[in-house]
Write a protein that holds these residues in place. Structure first.
Motif, PDB file in Angstrom:
ATOM      1  N   GLU A  77       0.812  -1.221   0.000  1.00  0.00           N
ATOM      2  CA  GLU A  77       0.000   0.000   0.000  1.00  0.00           C
ATOM      3  C   GLU A  77       0.843   1.269   0.000  1.00  0.00           C
ATOM      4  OE1 GLU A  77      -0.528  -2.553   1.928  1.00  0.00           O
ATOM      5  OE2 GLU A  77      -2.577  -3.219   1.501  1.00  0.00           O
ATOM      6  N   TYR A  88      -2.733  -2.983 -10.680  1.00  0.00           N
ATOM      7  CA  TYR A  88      -1.872  -3.628  -9.698  1.00  0.00           C
ATOM      8  C   TYR A  88      -2.785  -4.440  -8.800  1.00  0.00           C
ATOM      9  CZ  TYR A  88      -3.705  -0.107  -6.548  1.00  0.00           C
ATOM     10  OH  TYR A  88      -4.562   0.675  -5.814  1.00  0.00           O
ATOM     11  N   ASN A  89      -2.182  -5.245  -7.933  1.00  0.00           N
ATOM     12  CA  ASN A  89      -2.977  -6.019  -6.985  1.00  0.00           C
ATOM     13  C   ASN A  89      -2.175  -6.193  -5.707  1.00  0.00           C
ATOM     14  OD1 ASN A  89      -4.702  -7.864  -5.665  1.00  0.00           O
ATOM     15  ND2 ASN A  89      -5.374  -8.694  -7.626  1.00  0.00           N
ATOM     16  N   SER A  90      -2.806  -5.864  -4.577  1.00  0.00           N
ATOM     17  CA  SER A  90      -2.143  -6.069  -3.293  1.00  0.00           C
ATOM     18  C   SER A  90      -2.663  -7.332  -2.615  1.00  0.00           C
ATOM     19  CB  SER A  90      -2.370  -4.865  -2.371  1.00  0.00           C
ATOM     20  OG  SER A  90      -3.739  -4.798  -1.995  1.00  0.00           O
ATOM     21  N   ALA A  92      -4.847  -7.754  -0.811  1.00  0.00           N
ATOM     22  CA  ALA A  92      -5.336  -7.433   0.541  1.00  0.00           C
ATOM     23  C   ALA A  92      -4.366  -7.829   1.645  1.00  0.00           C
ATOM     24  CB  ALA A  92      -6.702  -8.057   0.827  1.00  0.00           C
TER      25      ALA A  92
ATOM     26  N   MET B  35     -13.101  -8.651   4.691  1.00  0.00           N
ATOM     27  CA  MET B  35     -11.887  -7.837   4.710  1.00  0.00           C
ATOM     28  C   MET B  35     -11.172  -7.814   3.381  1.00  0.00           C
ATOM     29  SD  MET B  35      -9.908  -8.068   8.219  1.00  0.00           S
ATOM     30  CE  MET B  35      -8.987  -6.748   7.488  1.00  0.00           C
ATOM     31  N   GLY B  36     -11.657  -8.576   2.400  1.00  0.00           N
ATOM     32  CA  GLY B  36     -11.011  -8.547   1.096  1.00  0.00           C
ATOM     33  C   GLY B  36      -9.882  -9.524   0.914  1.00  0.00           C
ATOM     34  N   ARG B  72      -4.601   9.487   9.119  1.00  0.00           N
ATOM     35  CA  ARG B  72      -4.546   9.255   7.686  1.00  0.00           C
ATOM     36  C   ARG B  72      -5.852   9.760   7.082  1.00  0.00           C
ATOM     37  NH1 ARG B  72      -0.060   9.170   8.671  1.00  0.00           N
ATOM     38  NH2 ARG B  72       1.448   7.446   8.505  1.00  0.00           N
ATOM     39  N   THR B  75      -7.978  10.535   1.431  1.00  0.00           N
ATOM     40  CA  THR B  75      -7.226  10.570   0.180  1.00  0.00           C
ATOM     41  C   THR B  75      -5.960   9.733   0.245  1.00  0.00           C
ATOM     42  OG1 THR B  75      -8.027  12.840  -0.007  1.00  0.00           O
ATOM     43  CG2 THR B  75      -6.390  12.146  -1.608  1.00  0.00           C
ATOM     44  N   ALA B  76      -5.451   9.490   1.447  1.00  0.00           N
ATOM     45  CA  ALA B  76      -4.225   8.707   1.600  1.00  0.00           C
ATOM     46  C   ALA B  76      -4.461   7.200   1.448  1.00  0.00           C
ATOM     47  CB  ALA B  76      -3.585   8.984   2.957  1.00  0.00           C
ATOM     48  N   GLN B  78      -5.242   3.675  -0.242  1.00  0.00           N
ATOM     49  CA  GLN B  78      -4.986   3.109  -1.573  1.00  0.00           C
ATOM     50  C   GLN B  78      -5.880   1.896  -1.779  1.00  0.00           C
ATOM     51  OE1 GLN B  78      -1.584   3.561  -3.831  1.00  0.00           O
ATOM     52  NE2 GLN B  78      -0.948   1.429  -3.639  1.00  0.00           N
ATOM     53  N   GLY B  79      -6.458   1.786  -2.970  1.00  0.00           N
ATOM     54  CA  GLY B  79      -7.328   0.665  -3.273  1.00  0.00           C
ATOM     55  C   GLY B  79      -6.595  -0.662  -3.267  1.00  0.00           C
ATOM     56  N   ARG B  80      -7.327  -1.712  -2.994  1.00  0.00           N
ATOM     57  CA  ARG B  80      -6.734  -3.050  -3.002  1.00  0.00           C
ATOM     58  C   ARG B  80      -6.170  -3.395  -4.388  1.00  0.00           C
ATOM     59  NH1 ARG B  80     -10.420  -8.390  -2.193  1.00  0.00           N
ATOM     60  NH2 ARG B  80     -11.488  -7.282  -3.853  1.00  0.00           N
ATOM     61  N   THR B  81      -6.863  -2.967  -5.421  1.00  0.00           N
ATOM     62  CA  THR B  81      -6.382  -3.144  -6.784  1.00  0.00           C
ATOM     63  C   THR B  81      -6.559  -1.843  -7.555  1.00  0.00           C
ATOM     64  OG1 THR B  81      -8.495  -3.762  -7.767  1.00  0.00           O
ATOM     65  CG2 THR B  81      -7.221  -5.536  -6.730  1.00  0.00           C
ATOM     66  N   THR B 104      -6.799   0.773   1.808  1.00  0.00           N
ATOM     67  CA  THR B 104      -5.943   0.607   2.984  1.00  0.00           C
ATOM     68  C   THR B 104      -4.967   1.762   3.108  1.00  0.00           C
ATOM     69  OG1 THR B 104      -6.042  -1.795   2.647  1.00  0.00           O
ATOM     70  CG2 THR B 104      -4.317  -0.971   4.112  1.00  0.00           C
ATOM     71  N   THR B 106      -1.394   2.747   5.529  1.00  0.00           N
ATOM     72  CA  THR B 106      -0.435   2.291   6.539  1.00  0.00           C
ATOM     73  C   THR B 106      -0.140   3.419   7.519  1.00  0.00           C
ATOM     74  OG1 THR B 106       1.393   2.926   5.090  1.00  0.00           O
ATOM     75  CG2 THR B 106       0.657   0.646   4.978  1.00  0.00           C
ATOM     76  N   MET B 186      -1.782  -1.158   9.666  1.00  0.00           N
ATOM     77  CA  MET B 186      -2.589  -0.493   8.662  1.00  0.00           C
ATOM     78  C   MET B 186      -4.056  -0.551   9.036  1.00  0.00           C
ATOM     79  SD  MET B 186      -1.839  -3.311   5.681  1.00  0.00           S
ATOM     80  CE  MET B 186      -0.062  -3.229   5.999  1.00  0.00           C
ATOM     81  N   ARG B 188      -7.812  -0.767   7.192  1.00  0.00           N
ATOM     82  CA  ARG B 188      -8.499  -1.085   5.937  1.00  0.00           C
ATOM     83  C   ARG B 188      -9.970  -0.744   6.103  1.00  0.00           C
ATOM     84  NH1 ARG B 188      -6.941  -6.357   4.018  1.00  0.00           N
ATOM     85  NH2 ARG B 188      -5.261  -5.025   3.293  1.00  0.00           N
TER      86      ARG B 188
ATOM     87  N   ARG C  45      -0.941  11.625  -3.636  1.00  0.00           N
ATOM     88  CA  ARG C  45      -2.107  10.797  -3.951  1.00  0.00           C
ATOM     89  C   ARG C  45      -3.083  11.590  -4.805  1.00  0.00           C
ATOM     90  NH1 ARG C  45      -1.207   5.396  -2.461  1.00  0.00           N
ATOM     91  NH2 ARG C  45       0.049   5.386  -0.577  1.00  0.00           N
TER      92      ARG C  45
END
Lengths: 218, 214, 194
Positions: A77, A88-90, A92, B35-36, B72, B75-76, B78-81, B104, B106, B186, B188, C45
């Motif tokens: 992240e 991209y892919n995290s 999760a 939770m993804g 946080r 805007t901070a 970030q999407g999972r994908t 998510t 951090t 982090m 989420r 961002r």
């Protein structure tokens, strides 16, 4: 009298200890520059060679037990892709990989470390299950004048590359570096992640974590 | 469920039983989906708080306890994908469309800090969806070549259509002690639960704030 | 060995490079409690997922969006401990665009401590590039200098173009952002490291 050269030598002497002064090496190979995500014609990228004979490199174990900020870690992240529209892919889990077939495979993260902390190690955890490609993480300093405009210069401080496949591909690798201190007044610090070459191989090249290990003030 | 997953589950369970007063257990499939966590091969643990949370007095000055805060903004996150569609004026974001609804951020806390509260500031005017919030740790030891272990430390949700609201994860009875050398911490959010399709401006994430004792 | 012109240029670059990095142990700022937080341009961002950002060779960012719907801002969130003094934010960029300039706002966004309430934004300082200066650097000095992190978040918002308008592409880049703050509780300059 060559004042610039004397100033340079004095500057290097101020910070170095008993070891020989490192000599910055310009990175000029177009393929190497492109592989790191820089323009192939860039003239402002430099590399600090490793000095593994440096007597100042400490045992790793005590560093992890200090109460101060002895490390700065980044997971998926924390990275942004080279283009904001790249996929991209995290997964999760705080991982990072690029989907199979995608062409954008470079990402970067900012590193936030206090002033005057010495850099000791660059650590990388990940999964390399690709028989043909590797992943790498490189720590850069991008430096400009402290209080005015100026052309940036980029310095390679440390580099880690994934090994050949071991078991199911999970790995831990690290780089030790010559004496280097963080100076966020003049420089920004970034980790550049490159997931293979050509098109992406999906989760066969997955980043788990990158960590910068630092010491206290000397 | 492969043997490697079972072996690491057992190891993580024993490790955590030895170190903590509470029990960490493997997440259920329902918890993982909320939770993804899509990959069943990856280890996800859940920390169940054994005690009711203390009714701690909270005040903007840390109630004289020397507490600090780290925030946080939406805007901070970030999407999972890369399929996460979002918009909004900073500090806030809304998930504007599609089914990628996880994001998510951090946190960077000092070693040894005790995380006591996690407050999510949000706007929820959706009659069909809620926003879930989770505190996670992702841990991996030096030299270890296994994947990291993710642990759900606490979770909660918006409820109904409160409009502007605050949802708090209260860990004050058993604060999380930060091990920044091994773990990354982090928060989420799941911005559309249970339906799974984003609802645009009906749900906004403004910010998430951690209160901790250094 | 005699040094011709390319050699002299290389030496000058090495001088700048070596001096910058070798002098890292020099004191940063006047007060011992000062802290610099530096962020590369691409770490900002985007305010929405429709914004197309690219990265240049210095980890800077630029906007590639045309005249299409969406915001044209990127956000650099700051971590400022409670009651720290916010001295300044310095920005570096490149402006080779005759049509667009990079503008910046240092923003404080506050909400009630522990109850629902929409964010209230306050602009603490502004700056902008102008014309076509090439490399530029601007300083933002906030009107309010003590952070209240229990209720407020602080961030820098960089704008590449008016919303829904065409960006200038590679000609306009955000290269770096640096926050300078100070811990007012640190009064000793030597021997008592924070």
């Amino acid at each position: 009298m060559n004042f610039p050269l004397i100033t340079f030598a004095v500057g290097m002497l101020v910070s170095s200890h008993a070891s020989a002064d490192p000599a910055w090496i310009q990175v000029s190979n177009p393929a190497e520059l492109a592989a790191m995500g820089f323009p192939a014609t860039a003239v402002n990228v430099w590399r600090l060679p490793n000095d593994s004979t440096d007597p100042g490199l400490p045992d790793r174990a005590p560093l992890g037990s200090t109460p101060t900020n002895a490390s700065y870690a980044m997971t998926g992240e924390d990275f942004v892709t080279i283009s904001s529209l790249s996929d991209y892919n995290s997964a999760a889990y705080g991982h990072l990989y690029c989907p199979t077939g995608a062409t954008s495979r470079i990402a970067s993260a900012s590193v936030n470390v206090p002033t005057d902390r010495r850099l000791f190690f660059l650590d990388m955890w990940g999964r390399d299950a690709s028989a043909t490609q590797d992943m790498s993480a490189t720590l850069y300093a991008t430096c400009q004048p402290a209080d005015g405009a100026g052309t940036p210069n980029n310095f390679v401080l440390a580099e880690v590359t994934s090994p050949a496949i071991v078991g199911d591909g999970d790995f831990f690798e690290f780089d030790t570096v010559s004496e280097t201190y963080f100076d966020p007044q003049r420089c920004g610090y970034s980790v550049n992640l490159v997931l293979g070459s050509g098109t992406c191989v999906g989760s066969d090249l997955t980043l788990y974590k990158v960590r910068v290990v630092i010491g206290g003030n000397l | 469920m492969n043997t490697r997953w079972m072996a690491r589950s057992a190891l993580a369970f024993v490790c955590c039983m030895a170190a903590n007063a509470w029990a960490d257990r493997p997440a259920t499939q329902t918890e993982r989906q909320a939770m993804g966590f899509d990959d069943p091969a990856q280890l996800v643990m859940v920390r169940d708080l054994p005690f009711p949370a203390d009714s701690d007095t909270r005040a903007p000055d840390g109630a004289g306890l020397g507490d600090e805060w780290q925030t946080r903004i939406g805007t901070a996150f970030q999407g999972r994908t890369g399929a996460f569609n979002f918009g909004g004026q900073a500090p806030s974001i809304a998930c504007t469309s599609g089914t990628e609804r996880f994001a998510t951020a951090t946190f960077d806390l000092p070693a040894g800090a005790a995380i006591k509260y996690v407050d999510m500031f949000a706007y929820d005017n959706s009659s069909s969806e809620e926003m879930l919030v989770f505190l996670l740790s992702v841990c991996q030891g030096t030299g270890g070549a296994d994947p990291p272990v993710s642990t759900i430390l606490a979770n909660s949700t918006t409820s109904g259509t409160p409009g502007d609201t605050v949802v708090t994860l209260n860990l004050s009875s058993a604060p999380v002690i930060v091990d920044r050398y091994t773990c990354r911490y982090m928060v989420r959010v799941n911005m559309a639960s249970p339906g799974g399709t984003c609802v645009g401006g009906s749900i906004f994430l403004d910010k998430v704030r951690m209160q901790y004792t250094p | 060995m005699r040094c011709n012109e390319p050699c002299k240029m290389t030496k000058a670059l090495l001088l700048a490079a070596g001096f910058v990095l070798a002098s890292a142990q020099a004191n940063a700022g006047v007060l011992y409690g000062t802290d610099y937080d530096s962020y590369n341009g691409r770490s900002g961002r985007p305010s929405d997922s429709l914004l197309s950002l690219g990265r240049d060779g210095n980890f800077g960012s630029y906007c590639q969006s045309g005249a299409s719907s969406g915001r044209r801002t990127v956000v650099y969130p700051f971590d400022i401990p409670d009651q720290f003094e916010v001295f300044s934010v310095r920005v570096w960029g490149i402006d080779d665009s005759a049509s667009n300039n990079l503008s910046y706002e240092l923003v404080k966004s506050c909400q009630p401590f522990l109850s629902g309430g929409g964010p209230v934004r306050t602009v603490l300082a502004t700056a902008a590039s102008s014309g076509t200066p090439g490399n530029f650097s601007q300083l933002l000095i906030p009107a309010e200098q003590v952070a209240t992190s229990s209720t407020c978040a602080y961030f820098l918002e960089a704008r590449f173009a008016p919303d829904n308008s065409a960006c200038a592409g590679f000609d306009l880049r955000s290269v770096r952002v640096r926050l300078l703050s100070n811990n007012p509780d640190v009064i000793f300059r030597n021997g008592f490291a924070p």
